[in-house]
Design an enzyme around this catalytic site. Structure first.
Site, PDB file in Angstrom:
ATOM      1  CG  ASP A   1       8.762 -13.462   4.675  1.00 35.20           C
ATOM      2  OD1 ASP A   1       8.879 -13.676   3.421  1.00 35.20           O
ATOM      3  OD2 ASP A   1       7.490 -13.557   4.957  1.00 35.20           O
TER       4      ASP A   1
ATOM      5  N   PRO B   1      -7.182   4.137  11.210  1.00 36.96           N
ATOM      6  CG  PRO B   1      -7.421   6.023  10.383  1.00 36.96           C
ATOM      7  CD  PRO B   1      -8.147   4.724  10.505  1.00 36.96           C
TER       8      PRO B   1
HETATM    9  N1  ADE Z   1      -8.994   2.784   7.471  1.00 31.91           N
HETATM   10  C1  ADE Z   1      -8.463   3.916   7.000  1.00 31.91           C
HETATM   11  N2  ADE Z   1      -7.140   4.147   7.068  1.00 31.91           N
HETATM   12  C2  ADE Z   1      -6.690   3.086   7.824  1.00 31.91           C
HETATM   13  C3  ADE Z   1      -5.385   2.535   8.081  1.00 31.91           C
HETATM   14  N3  ADE Z   1      -4.308   3.243   7.680  1.00 31.91           N
HETATM   15  N4  ADE Z   1      -5.071   1.428   8.746  1.00 31.91           N
HETATM   16  C4  ADE Z   1      -6.441   0.550   8.965  1.00 31.91           C
HETATM   17  N5  ADE Z   1      -7.411   1.030   8.799  1.00 31.91           N
HETATM   18  C5  ADE Z   1      -7.820   2.299   8.050  1.00 31.91           C
END
Ligand code: ADE
Length: 246
Positions: free
Chosen positions: A168, A88
Protein backbone atom coordinates in the site's frame (compact mmCIF):
# COMPACT_ATOMS: atom_id res chain seq x y z
CA UNK A 1 -11.10 -7.71 15.86
CA UNK A 2 -14.10 -6.34 17.70
CA UNK A 3 -15.41 -2.76 17.67
CA UNK A 4 -18.15 -1.23 19.81
CA UNK A 5 -19.33 2.08 18.34
CA UNK A 6 -21.26 4.59 20.47
CA UNK A 7 -23.20 7.08 18.37
CA UNK A 8 -26.36 9.16 18.11
CA UNK A 9 -26.76 8.06 14.46
CA UNK A 10 -26.53 4.25 14.33
CA UNK A 11 -28.40 4.15 11.01
CA UNK A 12 -25.40 5.44 9.06
CA UNK A 13 -23.25 2.33 9.65
CA UNK A 14 -24.90 -0.76 8.11
CA UNK A 15 -24.59 0.08 4.42
CA UNK A 16 -20.84 0.54 4.60
CA UNK A 17 -20.28 -2.47 6.88
CA UNK A 18 -22.39 -4.65 4.58
CA UNK A 19 -20.34 -4.04 1.45
CA UNK A 20 -17.12 -5.29 -0.07
CA UNK A 21 -14.17 -6.27 2.12
CA UNK A 22 -15.71 -5.25 5.45
CA UNK A 23 -18.70 -7.43 4.67
CA UNK A 24 -16.48 -10.37 3.82
CA UNK A 25 -14.32 -9.83 6.92
CA UNK A 26 -17.47 -9.96 9.07
CA UNK A 27 -18.75 -13.08 7.31
CA UNK A 28 -15.39 -14.77 7.87
CA UNK A 29 -15.40 -13.85 11.56
CA UNK A 30 -12.35 -11.55 11.34
CA UNK A 31 -14.42 -8.49 12.19
CA UNK A 32 -17.27 -7.90 14.63
CA UNK A 33 -18.92 -4.46 14.85
CA UNK A 34 -21.59 -3.64 17.45
CA UNK A 35 -23.33 -0.28 17.04
CA UNK A 36 -24.92 1.27 20.15
CA UNK A 37 -27.32 4.22 20.18
CA UNK A 38 -26.27 6.53 23.03
CA UNK A 39 -29.83 7.86 23.17
CA UNK A 40 -31.02 4.55 24.60
CA UNK A 41 -29.08 5.34 27.77
CA UNK A 42 -30.65 8.81 28.23
CA UNK A 43 -32.86 8.52 31.31
CA UNK A 44 -35.23 11.50 31.03
CA UNK A 45 -38.57 11.48 29.27
CA UNK A 46 -37.32 13.22 26.12
CA UNK A 47 -34.11 11.21 25.97
CA UNK A 48 -31.99 14.35 25.87
CA UNK A 49 -28.34 13.74 24.94
CA UNK A 50 -27.12 17.33 24.50
CA UNK A 51 -27.43 20.65 26.31
CA UNK A 52 -26.16 24.22 25.86
CA UNK A 53 -22.64 24.85 27.20
CA UNK A 54 -22.03 26.27 30.67
CA UNK A 55 -20.63 29.77 30.31
CA UNK A 56 -22.72 30.49 27.22
CA UNK A 57 -21.70 30.59 23.60
CA UNK A 58 -23.32 28.85 20.70
CA UNK A 59 -23.96 25.23 19.93
CA UNK A 60 -24.73 22.21 22.04
CA UNK A 61 -22.54 19.87 24.04
CA UNK A 62 -23.07 16.11 24.41
CA UNK A 63 -23.98 15.31 28.03
CA UNK A 64 -21.71 12.98 29.99
CA UNK A 65 -24.26 10.69 31.72
CA UNK A 66 -25.66 8.81 28.68
CA UNK A 67 -22.16 8.34 27.23
CA UNK A 68 -20.71 6.97 30.48
CA UNK A 69 -23.80 4.80 31.02
CA UNK A 70 -23.69 3.35 27.50
CA UNK A 71 -19.96 2.58 27.49
CA UNK A 72 -19.90 1.16 31.03
CA UNK A 73 -23.04 -0.90 30.52
CA UNK A 74 -21.57 -2.57 27.44
CA UNK A 75 -17.89 -2.69 28.39
CA UNK A 76 -17.75 -2.52 32.18
CA UNK A 77 -16.35 0.00 34.62
CA UNK A 78 -13.55 0.56 33.86
CA UNK A 79 -14.07 -0.48 30.22
CA UNK A 80 -12.34 -3.72 29.18
CA UNK A 81 -10.76 -2.12 26.10
CA UNK A 82 -9.34 1.25 25.01
CA UNK A 83 -12.00 3.90 24.38
CA UNK A 84 -11.28 6.16 21.39
CA UNK A 85 -13.02 9.47 20.81
CA UNK A 86 -13.15 10.63 17.19
CA UNK A 87 -12.66 14.39 17.19
CA UNK A 88 -10.87 17.00 15.06
CA UNK A 89 -8.83 17.79 18.20
CA UNK A 90 -7.36 14.28 18.30
CA UNK A 91 -3.95 12.97 17.33
CA UNK A 92 -3.73 12.55 13.55
CA UNK A 93 -4.49 9.06 12.24
CA UNK A 94 -1.81 7.73 9.91
CA UNK A 95 -0.64 4.29 8.82
CA UNK A 96 1.88 4.01 11.69
CA UNK A 97 -0.75 4.76 14.30
CA UNK A 98 -3.16 2.40 12.56
CA UNK A 99 -0.60 -0.42 12.73
CA UNK A 100 -0.22 0.15 16.49
CA UNK A 101 -4.01 0.21 17.04
CA UNK A 102 -4.43 -2.99 15.00
CA UNK A 103 -2.60 -4.82 17.81
CA UNK A 104 -5.71 -4.44 20.01
CA UNK A 105 -8.30 -7.21 19.64
CA UNK A 106 -11.09 -4.90 20.86
CA UNK A 107 -11.70 -1.13 20.63
CA UNK A 108 -14.57 1.16 21.63
CA UNK A 109 -15.25 4.19 19.44
CA UNK A 110 -17.25 7.24 20.47
CA UNK A 111 -18.53 9.40 17.61
CA UNK A 112 -18.76 12.96 18.90
CA UNK A 113 -21.33 15.44 17.62
CA UNK A 114 -22.54 19.01 17.97
CA UNK A 115 -19.90 21.34 19.39
CA UNK A 116 -18.20 18.48 21.19
CA UNK A 117 -18.55 16.28 24.23
CA UNK A 118 -18.47 17.26 27.87
CA UNK A 119 -14.83 17.49 28.96
CA UNK A 120 -15.37 14.88 31.71
CA UNK A 121 -15.87 12.24 29.01
CA UNK A 122 -12.44 13.04 27.61
CA UNK A 123 -10.83 13.16 31.03
CA UNK A 124 -12.33 10.10 32.70
CA UNK A 125 -13.58 7.70 30.02
CA UNK A 126 -11.56 8.19 26.86
CA UNK A 127 -8.06 6.71 26.51
CA UNK A 128 -7.17 8.20 23.12
CA UNK A 129 -8.51 10.95 20.82
CA UNK A 130 -8.09 10.58 17.07
CA UNK A 131 -8.59 12.92 14.12
CA UNK A 132 -8.76 11.71 10.50
CA UNK A 133 -7.55 15.05 9.09
CA UNK A 134 -7.40 18.79 9.49
CA UNK A 135 -10.99 19.56 8.55
CA UNK A 136 -14.21 19.51 10.54
CA UNK A 137 -16.99 17.02 9.78
CA UNK A 138 -20.48 17.14 11.26
CA UNK A 139 -19.71 14.15 13.45
CA UNK A 140 -17.42 11.27 14.27
CA UNK A 141 -19.38 8.60 12.37
CA UNK A 142 -17.40 8.77 9.11
CA UNK A 143 -14.12 8.94 11.06
CA UNK A 144 -15.21 5.81 13.02
CA UNK A 145 -15.85 4.01 9.73
CA UNK A 146 -12.53 5.22 8.34
CA UNK A 147 -10.74 3.82 11.39
CA UNK A 148 -12.55 0.47 11.17
CA UNK A 149 -11.75 0.26 7.45
CA UNK A 150 -8.04 1.05 7.94
CA UNK A 151 -7.68 -1.46 10.79
CA UNK A 152 -9.67 -4.22 9.07
CA UNK A 153 -7.29 -4.23 6.10
CA UNK A 154 -4.47 -4.95 8.56
CA UNK A 155 -6.11 -8.03 10.12
CA UNK A 156 -4.22 -11.10 8.85
CA UNK A 157 -6.39 -13.08 6.41
CA UNK A 158 -8.72 -10.21 5.46
CA UNK A 159 -7.02 -9.23 2.21
CA UNK A 160 -6.76 -12.13 -0.23
CA UNK A 161 -3.16 -11.30 -1.10
CA UNK A 162 -1.00 -11.01 2.05
CA UNK A 163 1.35 -8.70 0.09
CA UNK A 164 -1.48 -6.24 -0.65
CA UNK A 165 -1.29 -4.36 2.65
CA UNK A 166 2.51 -4.34 2.55
CA UNK A 167 2.49 -2.71 -0.93
CA UNK A 168 0.00 0.00 0.00
CA UNK A 169 0.77 3.65 -0.31
CA UNK A 170 2.18 4.66 3.09
CA UNK A 171 2.93 1.12 4.30
CA UNK A 172 6.49 1.43 3.00
CA UNK A 173 6.54 5.13 3.82
CA UNK A 174 6.25 5.90 0.10
CA UNK A 175 3.25 6.58 -2.09
CA UNK A 176 2.35 3.68 -4.34
CA UNK A 177 3.72 3.16 -7.87
CA UNK A 178 1.30 3.41 -10.86
CA UNK A 179 -0.83 0.37 -11.78
CA UNK A 180 -1.95 -0.79 -15.21
CA UNK A 181 -4.18 -3.59 -16.47
CA UNK A 182 -5.57 -4.66 -19.86
CA UNK A 183 -5.89 -3.36 -22.52
CA UNK A 184 -2.31 -2.78 -23.49
CA UNK A 185 -3.31 0.22 -25.58
CA UNK A 186 -6.30 2.39 -24.68
CA UNK A 187 -7.08 5.39 -26.95
CA UNK A 188 -3.47 5.18 -28.05
CA UNK A 189 -2.14 5.39 -24.46
CA UNK A 190 0.28 2.53 -23.91
CA UNK A 191 1.11 0.49 -20.85
CA UNK A 192 4.83 1.10 -20.10
CA UNK A 193 6.93 -1.41 -22.01
CA UNK A 194 8.87 -2.55 -18.95
CA UNK A 195 5.73 -3.95 -17.26
CA UNK A 196 5.22 -6.30 -20.21
CA UNK A 197 8.87 -7.38 -20.34
CA UNK A 198 8.51 -10.23 -17.82
CA UNK A 199 11.80 -9.10 -16.27
CA UNK A 200 10.91 -9.20 -12.57
CA UNK A 201 13.97 -7.53 -11.10
CA UNK A 202 13.73 -4.64 -13.54
CA UNK A 203 9.99 -4.29 -12.92
CA UNK A 204 10.64 -4.10 -9.15
CA UNK A 205 13.26 -1.39 -9.66
CA UNK A 206 10.96 0.56 -12.00
CA UNK A 207 8.13 0.39 -9.45
CA UNK A 208 10.41 1.48 -6.63
CA UNK A 209 11.64 4.43 -8.73
CA UNK A 210 8.10 5.42 -9.67
CA UNK A 211 7.11 5.34 -5.98
CA UNK A 212 10.12 7.52 -5.12
CA UNK A 213 9.37 9.96 -7.96
CA UNK A 214 5.71 10.25 -7.02
CA UNK A 215 6.47 10.74 -3.34
CA UNK A 216 9.08 13.39 -4.16
CA UNK A 217 6.55 15.27 -6.32
CA UNK A 218 3.48 14.97 -4.08
CA UNK A 219 4.69 14.37 -0.53
CA UNK A 220 8.34 15.33 -0.17
CA UNK A 221 7.77 15.49 3.62
CA UNK A 222 7.46 11.68 3.65
CA UNK A 223 10.96 11.20 2.21
CA UNK A 224 12.57 12.87 5.22
CA UNK A 225 12.01 9.99 7.68
CA UNK A 226 12.89 7.14 5.35
CA UNK A 227 15.78 4.71 5.26
CA UNK A 228 16.73 4.91 1.60
CA UNK A 229 19.15 2.59 -0.16
CA UNK A 230 22.13 3.76 -2.15
CA UNK A 231 20.18 2.96 -5.35
CA UNK A 232 17.21 5.02 -4.12
CA UNK A 233 19.47 7.99 -3.44
CA UNK A 234 21.12 7.76 -6.82
CA UNK A 235 17.72 7.75 -8.50
CA UNK A 236 16.53 10.78 -6.48
CA UNK A 237 19.79 12.59 -7.30
CA UNK A 238 19.22 11.92 -11.00
CA UNK A 239 15.76 13.52 -10.71
CA UNK A 240 17.33 16.51 -8.97
CA UNK A 241 19.89 16.92 -11.74
CA UNK A 242 17.14 16.61 -14.34
CA UNK A 243 15.14 19.38 -12.66
CA UNK A 244 18.16 21.65 -12.58
CA UNK A 245 19.02 21.12 -16.24
CA UNK A 246 15.38 21.37 -17.31
N1 ADE B 1 -15.30 14.81 13.95
C1 ADE B 1 -15.47 15.90 13.19
N2 ADE B 1 -14.42 16.09 12.39
C2 ADE B 1 -13.53 15.09 12.65
C3 ADE B 1 -12.24 14.75 12.15
N3 ADE B 1 -11.62 15.47 11.22
N4 ADE B 1 -11.64 13.65 12.66
C4 ADE B 1 -12.25 12.92 13.61
N5 ADE B 1 -13.44 13.20 14.13
C5 ADE B 1 -14.10 14.28 13.65
Amino acid sequence: MRFDIFTLFPEVFPSYLDASILHRAREMGHLQVNVHNIREWATDKHQVTDEPPYGGGGGMVMKPEPIFAAVEDVLGRPPVCPVILLTPQGEPLNQTRAAALAEHPHLALIAGHYEGVDERVREHLVSEELSIGDYVLTGGELPALVLIDVLTRLIPGVLGDPQAAANDSHASGLLEYPHYTRPESFRGWQVPEILRSGHHARIERWRRNQALKRTRERRPDLLEDLDLTQEDREFLDSLERNDQSG
